[in-house]
Design an enzyme around this catalytic site. Structure first.
Site, PDB file in Angstrom:
ATOM      1  N   GLU A 238      48.553  46.942  31.006  1.00  0.00           N
ATOM      2  CA  GLU A 238      47.717  46.383  29.949  1.00  0.00           C
ATOM      3  C   GLU A 238      48.352  46.522  28.567  1.00  0.00           C
ATOM      4  O   GLU A 238      48.788  47.604  28.167  1.00  0.00           O
ATOM      5  CB  GLU A 238      46.350  47.074  29.964  1.00  0.00           C
ATOM      6  CG  GLU A 238      45.397  46.623  28.874  1.00  0.00           C
ATOM      7  CD  GLU A 238      45.001  45.164  29.022  1.00  0.00           C
ATOM      8  OE1 GLU A 238      44.934  44.482  27.980  1.00  0.00           O
ATOM      9  OE2 GLU A 238      44.759  44.716  30.155  1.00  0.00           O
ATOM     10  N   THR A 280      44.010  39.042  29.442  1.00  0.00           N
ATOM     11  CA  THR A 280      44.330  39.715  30.706  1.00  0.00           C
ATOM     12  C   THR A 280      44.116  38.800  31.901  1.00  0.00           C
ATOM     13  O   THR A 280      44.952  38.736  32.807  1.00  0.00           O
ATOM     14  CB  THR A 280      43.486  40.990  30.858  1.00  0.00           C
ATOM     15  OG1 THR A 280      43.807  41.902  29.804  1.00  0.00           O
ATOM     16  CG2 THR A 280      43.760  41.674  32.191  1.00  0.00           C
ATOM     17  N   HIS A 393      43.932  49.317  27.360  1.00  0.00           N
ATOM     18  CA  HIS A 393      43.160  48.137  26.948  1.00  0.00           C
ATOM     19  C   HIS A 393      42.584  48.358  25.561  1.00  0.00           C
ATOM     20  O   HIS A 393      42.145  49.455  25.221  1.00  0.00           O
ATOM     21  CB  HIS A 393      42.025  47.894  27.954  1.00  0.00           C
ATOM     22  CG  HIS A 393      41.474  46.507  27.916  1.00  0.00           C
ATOM     23  ND1 HIS A 393      40.725  46.038  26.862  1.00  0.00           N
ATOM     24  CD2 HIS A 393      41.558  45.486  28.811  1.00  0.00           C
ATOM     25  CE1 HIS A 393      40.369  44.790  27.104  1.00  0.00           C
ATOM     26  NE2 HIS A 393      40.862  44.426  28.280  1.00  0.00           N
ATOM     27  N   ASP A 452      51.061  42.526  30.398  1.00  0.00           N
ATOM     28  CA  ASP A 452      50.256  41.297  30.507  1.00  0.00           C
ATOM     29  C   ASP A 452      50.219  40.491  29.220  1.00  0.00           C
ATOM     30  O   ASP A 452      50.202  39.270  29.237  1.00  0.00           O
ATOM     31  CB  ASP A 452      48.845  41.605  31.014  1.00  0.00           C
ATOM     32  CG  ASP A 452      48.025  42.468  30.058  1.00  0.00           C
ATOM     33  OD1 ASP A 452      48.607  43.060  29.127  1.00  0.00           O
ATOM     34  OD2 ASP A 452      46.800  42.576  30.259  1.00  0.00           O
ATOM     35  N   HIS A 453      50.217  41.181  28.078  1.00  0.00           N
ATOM     36  CA  HIS A 453      50.219  40.478  26.790  1.00  0.00           C
ATOM     37  C   HIS A 453      50.487  41.502  25.693  1.00  0.00           C
ATOM     38  O   HIS A 453      50.678  42.694  25.957  1.00  0.00           O
ATOM     39  CB  HIS A 453      48.895  39.751  26.540  1.00  0.00           C
ATOM     40  CG  HIS A 453      47.669  40.602  26.678  1.00  0.00           C
ATOM     41  ND1 HIS A 453      47.329  41.574  25.755  1.00  0.00           N
ATOM     42  CD2 HIS A 453      46.702  40.644  27.640  1.00  0.00           C
ATOM     43  CE1 HIS A 453      46.203  42.172  26.132  1.00  0.00           C
ATOM     44  NE2 HIS A 453      45.811  41.622  27.287  1.00  0.00           N
TER      45      HIS A 453
END
Length: 604
Positions: A238, A280, A393, A452-453
């Site tokens: 994450e 996500t 996150h 993921d980003h």
């Protein structure tokens, strides 16, 4: 003087449009002002037909509604780089996962949007006190003139655009922002509302042109079958952006273990996330389908039942046991429906994990990884295990006793906590790798880690970008778009750094090549091939080798500036021109597959 309240209302409305552009750092040209202001004239002219005493309270309400929509758009834009849309409604119930992150987007100056409400309220009482409220009069002619002027100003550029054959309203719009610049603030939201209504009743079917594009793309797809079927472990980390790899702050490594993984794995430093508003869920979708995300909302909530040729289904048909692992509610972002639809035979969710210490929104990554290994051991070989870690996150909440970095010179608490959570995740990955090695699940497996980003904290002028000297166009692009990727094919003798440029859309074809399974309809290309990939992003930007194209969303599709990644300087537009049409076609093909079930129309 009898309509002074209306003119004051228009003045406030015009100023707020400028304020919006100022807060979002978006262009505010005279043409854009005119078309936005013309919409305000059209939408408000009817109030002149109402008694002045009532009209003032209606105008006051309109100011409040206008400000509410503007401030909501500002906050959404700061996080996603796009505007709100009615097509986001299916996703709204899922937004609580970034609630804390959204709080970081709020600035006290944003509430200046509501200053006009207070000023107009004072204005109303001042008029009343001075007995300047006129008796009821009919302003029908004035209302008609204002509405006509508004319609003329609004329609002129739109009709000109249509006459030129510009297709930004008929399929080539890559971003909501292009419609915003073409139609103005109210024009965009009105058009968006209309599209949302039409989408409810529209039967999905691609046009003949889109069918031809799909057929052409399908004919070019192929993959090399190596005949091997290793166990596959794919781990999504994450908010892990590439800038933290190798980064030291105050002499301390942010990711000491991940820094060493290139000794055991293939490390791809020029790998890019291609997510958009789904973040996500977009990453999961792109990785598992080799298609692009939507320009508005998430595929998971808007088109969960569309026809794809996904990675899990291809592996399952090839004899793999397939499982997804995400230690949160199974229904969150509609994962329970989507995972089954794309080919996961099993889904281990929150109920399948122990109730141990949470970090952020779910159990800590160390316990998540340990328990996931136990779940994997119950799968039939060969297996595909897809893990989605969550400890880092946004809003990067982490217990004080887990904060191990000093971070001298950093004052932004959110940035500090981001580095703390990433450092924690670094240790959790070490726990996972050690566990895989102890259980003899490492050497002969295909193991992949990727981010993921980005963190959502990368914008120019913010502390992270300033500290990393990411102030230019290409530096901002790299900070925002680059995420790390590690691949360990079975029995890899030693690791190395691979300078191949690629994106998340290329990972599924890479996995299928290593698994010896032919791919279905996928837009990516294996990262192990010699092909120089075109890495396309949702707004129409792209990277091809050293070349980066930054689109100009205020103009027609294909307009923009060309840069060299190495030098950071602008280069000749001719270096980008050969790929602009290909990038737009790729996005259009992906949209056709997702929104129109395009694969149902491909001739087999």
């Amino acid at each position: 003087m009898k309509t002074i309240d209306y003119w004051v209302y228009l003045a406030f409305s015009a100023f707020k449009l400028f304020l919006f552009s100022l807060y979002t750092d978006t262009p505010f040209s005279f043409g854009f002002f005119l078309i936005s202001f013309s919409s305000a004239l059209i939408l408000s002219s009817w109030t002149l037909l109402i008694d002045a005493r009532k009209r003032r309270w209606i105008l006051l309400s309109l100011l409040a509604l206008h400000s509410t929509l503007l401030i909501s758009d500002v906050w959404y834009y700061r996080y996603f780089g796009d505007l709100l849309s009615v097509q986001l409604i299916p996703s709204m119930t899922q937004m609580n996962d970034v609630g804390g992150g959204f709080l970081s987007l709020i600035r006290w100056t944003d509430f200046f949007f509501f200053a006009d409400f207070l000023l107009f309220l004072v204005f109303i009482f001042a008029l009343k006190k001075r007995s300047l409220a006129p008796r009821q009069t009919k302003n029908g002619k004035l209302a008609a003139v204002i509405a006509a002027i508004g319609l003329l100003i609004f329609a002129a550029p739109l009709l000109t655009s249509i006459a030129k054959g510009e297709r930004w309203l008929t399929g080539d719009a890559t971003s909501n922002m292009r419609e915003y610049y073409e139609l103005g603030f109210w024009g965009y939201h009105g058009y968006d509302f209309g599209k949302g209504v039409i989408s409810v009743f529209r039967e999905p079917e691609p046009s003949q042109q889109d069918k031809a594009l799909l057929q052409e793309a399908a004919a070019e797809i192929g993959t090399k079958n190596s005949g091997e079927q290793p166990n596959i472990i794919l781990v999504q980390l994450e908010s892990l952006q590439r800038s933290v790899i190798g980064q030291e702050i105050g002499g301390e490594e942010v990711t000491p273990y991940l820094n060493q993984l290139e000794d055991e794995m293939l490390y791809f430093p020029s790998f890019h996330h291609q997510t958009h508003e789904g973040r996500t869920s977009d990453a999961e979708f792109v990785i598992n389908t080799s298609l692009h995300p939507l320009r508005t909302g998430s595929v998971y909530t808007r088109f969960p039942d569309s026809t794809f040729a996904p990675l899990p289904e291809a592996l399952r048909k090839g004899g793999y046991d397939t499982a997804a692992m995400h230690a949160y509610e199974a229904s969150f972002w509609n994962r329970n429906t989507v995972y089954e639809h794309i080919g996961f035979s099993r889904f281990f969710s929150e109920k399948d994990y122990p109730d141990t210490e949470k970090i952020g929104m779910a159990i800590n990554d160390e316990d998540f990884f340990r328990t996931s290994v136990e779940h994997i051991q119950k799968l039939e070989e060969p297996y595909y295990a897809f893990m989605i870690a969550l400890s880092s996150h946004i809003p990067f909440t982490i217990p004080e006793d887990k904060k191990e970095l000093s971070l001298p010179g950093y004052e932004d608490e959110l940035v500090q906590n981001y580095y703390h959570t990433v450092h924690y995740v670094d240790g959790a990955v070490e726990v996972l790798v050690d566990e895989l090695k102890q259980q003899d699940m490492w050497d002969d497996s295909l193991v992949i880690f990727y981010g993921d980003h980005d963190s959502g904290l990368t914008e120019e002028g913010r502390e992270m970008a300033t500290k990393l000297d990411a102030n230019g166009t290409t530096e901002q692009f790299e900070l925002f778009r680059e995420v790390p990727l590690w691949i360990k094919p079975p029995n890899l003798p030693e690791g190395e750094t691979v300078e191949t440029v690629g994106g998340q859309i290329d990972l599924a074809p890479t996995i299928l090549e290593l698994a010896g399974i032919d791919q279905g309809f996928m837009l990516g290309t294996s990262l192990l091939s010699d092909t120089e990939r075109l890495v396309v992003f949702r707004d129409g930007s792209f990277r091809k080798g050293d070349v980066y194209f930054a689109p100009d969303l205020t103009s027609t599709p294909g307009s923009g500036e060309c840069y060299s990644i190495d030098s950071g300087e602008k280069i000749d537009d001719a270096d980008c021109e050969p790929y602009i049409g290909e990038a737009l076609d790729q996005l259009r093909i992906s949209d056709t597959v997702i929104e129109d079930n395009g694969l149902d129309y491909i001739e087999q």
